[in-house]
Design a protein around this motif. Structure first.
Motif, short mmCIF file in Angstrom:
data_model
loop_
_atom_site.label_atom_id
_atom_site.label_comp_id
_atom_site.label_asym_id
_atom_site.label_seq_id
_atom_site.Cartn_x
_atom_site.Cartn_y
_atom_site.Cartn_z
N TYR A 85 -15.48 -7.27 4.88
CA TYR A 85 -14.07 -7.02 4.77
C TYR A 85 -13.84 -5.58 4.75
N GLY A 86 -12.80 -5.42 5.42
CA GLY A 86 -12.61 -3.76 5.73
C GLY A 86 -11.79 -3.44 4.35
N LEU A 87 -12.12 -2.43 3.61
CA LEU A 87 -11.27 -1.67 2.93
C LEU A 87 -10.63 -0.75 3.24
N VAL A 88 -9.90 -0.75 4.19
CA VAL A 88 -9.10 0.19 4.92
C VAL A 88 -7.83 -0.03 4.57
N VAL A 89 -7.06 1.16 3.91
CA VAL A 89 -5.60 1.00 3.31
C VAL A 89 -4.91 1.67 4.25
N GLU A 90 -3.88 1.24 4.71
CA GLU A 90 -2.75 2.15 5.56
C GLU A 90 -1.50 1.90 5.02
N SER A 91 -1.08 3.07 4.65
CA SER A 91 0.45 3.18 4.24
C SER A 91 1.22 4.16 5.34
N PRO A 92 2.59 3.43 5.37
CA PRO A 92 3.33 4.38 6.35
C PRO A 92 3.43 5.97 6.35
N GLY A 93 3.17 6.56 7.25
CA GLY A 93 3.18 8.14 7.34
C GLY A 93 1.85 8.53 6.87
N VAL A 94 0.71 7.83 6.78
CA VAL A 94 -0.27 8.57 6.02
C VAL A 94 -1.33 7.89 6.93
#
Length: 146
Positions: free
Chosen positions: A47-56
């Motif tokens: 499982y990818g623990l890749v977090v995406e936030s807007p603008g980051v």
């Protein structure tokens, strides 16, 4: 010749040492629990623990990030409990309420980030695991102010 410690003094000291040891082990255990879930979730299950936030830019949460993000609140919680024990008779109740509020609030970032479903489950389990180790031990070792 040194005077022997009174039984009451030595009992208080051993109780304090036992409380310190239990809390330190709880902090270490909470970090270990989070890291164990990371090992199962990311390297083993993929499982990818890749977090995406807007603008980051996307952030891959590795073992060091997981360790820091579980250690910091554990130490802050310990510090808060120590302060409360010095200033109020209701330290256990106040701290437990605060810990449960912080646990609930720790899920708020899930609303503003994008992470795959498996990763979100692993992250949520990490939050619960840290709390499941810390809250009972800190509650059990809490002592009211005299």
């Amino acid at each position: 010749m040194a005077a022997a410690a009174t039984p009451a003094a030595s009992t208080g000291a051993s109780r304090s040492t036992g409380r310190l040891r239990a809390r330190a082990l709880a902090v270490a255990g909470s970090v270990a629990a989070a890291l164990a879930l990371w090992v199962v979730g990311e390297p083993l299950l993929g499982y990818g623990l890749v977090v995406e936030s807007p603008g980051v830019p996307p952030r891959d949460l590795g073992a060091s990030a997981i360790a820091v993000m579980s250690l910091a609140p554990a130490l802050l919680g310990w510090g808060l409990l120590e302060l409360l024990e010095r200033f109020t008779r209701h330290a256990r109740a106040v701290w437990t309420t605060a810990a449960l509020v912080v646990l609930a609030a720790s899920f708020l970032p899930f609303l503003g980030v994008t992470v795959d479903t498996g990763g979100a489950v692993v992250l949520a389990l990490m939050h619960v695991a840290v709390a499941a180790v810390l809250i009972p031990v800190f509650w059990r070792t809490s002592t009211p102010r005299a």
